[in-house]
Write a protein that holds these residues in place. Structure first.
Motif, short mmCIF file in Angstrom:
data_model
loop_
_atom_site.label_atom_id
_atom_site.label_comp_id
_atom_site.label_asym_id
_atom_site.label_seq_id
_atom_site.Cartn_x
_atom_site.Cartn_y
_atom_site.Cartn_z
N THR A 291 0.89 -1.27 0.14
CA THR A 291 -0.07 0.06 0.03
C THR A 291 0.71 1.29 -0.09
O THR A 291 2.07 1.28 0.37
CB THR A 291 -0.91 0.06 1.21
N ALA A 292 0.21 2.32 -0.13
CA ALA A 292 0.98 3.73 -0.37
C ALA A 292 1.00 4.24 1.12
O ALA A 292 0.21 5.12 1.37
CB ALA A 292 0.24 4.62 -1.42
N GLN A 293 2.03 3.71 1.93
CA GLN A 293 1.89 4.26 3.13
C GLN A 293 3.30 4.26 3.52
O GLN A 293 4.15 3.16 3.15
CB GLN A 293 1.19 3.62 4.11
N ASN A 294 3.86 5.23 4.30
CA ASN A 294 5.01 5.12 4.86
C ASN A 294 5.38 5.43 6.27
O ASN A 294 4.52 5.87 6.83
CB ASN A 294 6.30 5.76 3.66
N MET A 526 -8.69 -4.29 0.55
CA MET A 526 -7.93 -3.26 0.97
C MET A 526 -7.84 -2.27 -0.24
O MET A 526 -7.60 -2.68 -1.14
CB MET A 526 -6.46 -3.59 1.57
N THR A 527 -7.76 -0.91 0.20
CA THR A 527 -7.77 -0.02 -0.91
C THR A 527 -6.09 0.08 -1.31
O THR A 527 -5.31 -0.26 -0.50
CB THR A 527 -8.25 1.41 -0.61
N TRP A 528 -5.77 0.88 -2.11
CA TRP A 528 -4.44 1.32 -2.94
C TRP A 528 -3.77 1.85 -1.71
O TRP A 528 -2.53 1.64 -1.78
CB TRP A 528 -4.62 2.13 -3.88
N ASN A 529 -4.30 2.69 -0.81
CA ASN A 529 -3.43 3.17 0.23
C ASN A 529 -3.71 2.73 1.72
O ASN A 529 -3.35 3.10 2.68
CB ASN A 529 -3.90 4.80 0.23
N GLY A 530 -4.25 1.39 1.63
CA GLY A 530 -4.05 0.66 2.86
C GLY A 530 -5.50 0.75 3.95
O GLY A 530 -5.37 0.44 4.91
N LEU A 531 -6.25 1.57 3.29
CA LEU A 531 -7.43 1.60 4.00
C LEU A 531 -8.44 0.67 3.46
O LEU A 531 -8.37 -0.25 2.63
CB LEU A 531 -8.15 3.07 4.01
N LEU A 532 -9.41 0.46 4.52
CA LEU A 532 -10.73 -0.64 3.97
C LEU A 532 -11.36 -0.02 2.70
O LEU A 532 -11.82 1.24 2.79
CB LEU A 532 -11.65 -0.90 5.34
N ASP A 533 -12.02 -1.04 1.94
CA ASP A 533 -12.89 -0.43 0.89
C ASP A 533 -14.32 -0.42 1.68
O ASP A 533 -14.99 -1.19 1.60
CB ASP A 533 -13.01 -1.30 -0.29
N PHE A 534 -14.60 0.65 2.58
CA PHE A 534 -15.58 0.79 3.49
C PHE A 534 -17.05 0.34 3.00
O PHE A 534 -17.83 -0.36 3.51
CB PHE A 534 -15.45 2.05 4.53
N GLU A 535 -17.15 0.93 1.85
CA GLU A 535 -18.84 1.03 1.42
C GLU A 535 -18.89 -0.46 0.67
O GLU A 535 -20.14 -0.74 0.69
CB GLU A 535 -18.71 1.97 0.15
#
Length: 540
Positions: A291-294, A526-535
């Motif tokens: 994911t896009a996190q650092n 999981m989305t591209w940036n590490g969050l959940l696909d909440f919807e």
């Protein structure tokens, strides 16, 4: 978005579970899940009221993105789609004509108009409103006037309302990623009600997104916040569930225990203590994705020994004293990889071989040499304390990191925990922290510029280390003005090499997300940036 790796408060969940159990036993009924039809996901108490232009951290951001809809949105894979916008026209990446889809309303029934966007952006940009995301409006003509102290104007001259559904935007110069930026929270609209009392609005926001705050006591501070589907939502992210409860715990171990007990439906960060076994524990309910996190270490200039030439040598020494590879393997079992730049290796245009990146290599001899050079300027005194939020699952890797520094440089190095993410941010933002601190970035839209501009532009309110470089600002402006993506990426690489030379912040890790979900829900993305696909989370 400033990376919280959210705080989690177990007490509320545990108490609710006990009450549910007692009630069921007394009534002879079947025990129901703690959250019923609501899907329980981990989060963190937002640092600030839920105003899009003043939300720059993970806990508030994930909620704001549920409550509001912008001109565009980003799907789980990082692709952009128009949302409220019917069309965004430009021939030169500098002058835009934006037309809205008819029929959009806020959850209070008021219409979403061109003025809803223009007024929100002007509020966010005006210096007297002190919004943390004000830097995002910098490309718009007139931004300098509303940012002057005192302001020379109350609104940006580059924004013009044409009619209820149309407005125009004039930029100072061509900006290659402006259309992408329109999916970002500071560019969400606000209803007229917001401007009557913005502070009160932030506690009870009225949005136009896929969810709205639940009726009653939806936001129980430091405990949880519940949202339910917004019946008036008209966009491409319709909820496939009956609502979400963001639960605020005190540590990830407690959250993981609740996940195993099906009292938490989704956990987006597996604690260090479970990284080795979570796939065995969860089976097909374990999720892993890059994911896009650092992760970074920030050091503000008012920390003794870390300003000027001495400070640069010490930051370089600290960086080269850290064995990122070993820590990533031993603590995170490969779910953290050594950083090679200031962005993320999953983003378009990433270059893992930037000039100057050797400062990120583990090099004990060179680290000691530069530390000694700094001592020649001013002998080291005191302790190297590294601040972190204890509610974010950071202790194990922070302990390993300061051990690496201690063993390499022969100085006393220790972790300095703050109880919550909010508490540490409340010290970092006003420059009161007085010691190095861990922080990071989680992408809000999928470009490298989105990682670099908030953290390091001279004009950014999110520039936590007060890096001011006219050369860097110019390189970023040149990257924005590039005629195509490839040329923009080339200019970004030059800007990053400058950062590696100045080392205002020390890059540590890129992330591979490790997450899990309960038996109550179906497969989770999981989305591209590490969050959940909440919807798209659904109960079985």
């Amino acid at each position: 978005m400033e990376l919280a790796k959210p705080a989690i408060r177990r007490g509320a969940v545990a108490l609710a579970a006990v009450l549910a159990l007692l009630s069921a036993l007394l009534s002879g009924c079947t025990i129901k899940p703690v959250f019923g039809d609501m899907i329980a996901v981990n989060g963190t108490e937002p640092q600030n009221p839920l105003i899009p232009s003043n939300t720059n951290e993970n806990g508030g951001g994930r909620i704001v993105d549920r409550l509001f809809a912008g001109l565009r949105y980003i799907d789980a894979k990082g692709a952009l789609h128009d949302e409220v916008a019917e069309s965004i026209e430009t021939t030169d990446q500098q002058h835009f004509r934006i037309k809205l889809k008819p029929g959009w309303t806020f959850s209070d029934g008021s219409p979403v108009t061109a003025r809803s966007f223009v007024d929100a952006w002007n509020f966010g940009a005006l210096i007297t409103n002190a919004q943390l995301q004000s830097y995002t409006y910098a490309p718009i003509v007139g931004f300098a006037d509303v940012q002057a102290d005192p302001p020379r104007a109350q609104t940006m001259s580059g924004l013009k309302v044409v009619n209820d559904l149309t407005f125009t935007v004039d930029l100072i110069a061509p900006t290659i990623e402006f259309r992408t930026r329109l999916a970002y929270a500071p560019f969400y609209p606000l209803p007229e009600a917001a401007f009557q009392d913005m502070k009160a609005f932030g506690q009870h926001p009225i949005g136009n997104g896929p969810y709205r705050l639940a009726d009653g006591d939806a936001w129980q501070h430091d405990v949880q916040l519940t949202v339910v589907p917004n019946e008036s939502y008209r966009g491409g992210r319709p909820p496939r569930n009956k609502g979400l409860t963001f639960v605020f715990y005190s540590n990830f171990d407690a959250a993981y225990s609740d996940l195993l007990a099906d009292n938490l439906d989704m956990l987006d960060t597996i604690p260090d203590s479970a990284v080795r076994v979570f796939k065995q524990d969860l089976g097909e309910r374990a999720v892993e994705a890059p994911t896009a996190q650092n992760q970074w270490i920030g050091i503000q200039a008012n920390v003794p020994h870390f300003s000027g030439p001495e400070g640069l040598l010490r930051r370089q020494a600290i960086s080269m004293a850290i064995d990122r590879e070993q820590i990533g393997q031993k603590i995170f079992h490969g779910t953290r990889v050594p950083a090679r730049d200031y962005t993320s290796r999953v983003l378009p245009g990433f270059d893992g071989k930037l000039p100057g990146a050797e400062v990120l290599d583990y090099n004990p001899d060179e680290a000691r040499r530069r530390w000694a050079q700094a001592d020649e300027i001013a002998p080291w005194t005191g302790q190297f304390e590294l601040a972190y939020n204890a509610d974010g699952g950071h202790q194990a890797w922070i302990d390993a990191l300061v051990n690496s520094i201690r063993n390499t440089l022969g100085i006393e190095a220790v972790g300095a925990p703050f109880p919550t993410f909010k508490q540490i941010r409340d010290q970092i933002v006003p420059r009161k922290i007085g010691k190095p601190f861990r922080y990071g970035w989680q992408g809000d839209y999928p470009t490298m510029l989105q990682f670099l501009e908030p953290g390091f532009l001279s004009t950014s309110e999110s520039n936590d280390v007060d890096y001011h470089s006219a050369e860097f600002d110019g390189l970023i402006a040149a990257a924005e003005a590039a005629p195509d993506e490839q040329e923009s990426w080339r200019r970004v690489a030059v800007a990053q090499s400058l950062l590696l030379r100045d080392l205002p912040t020390i890059p540590i890790f890129d992330y591979t997300a490790s997450a899990g979900y309960s038996k109550r829900v179906t497969s989770v993305t999981m989305t591209w940036n590490g969050l959940l696909d909440f919807e798209n989370i659904e109960l079985k």
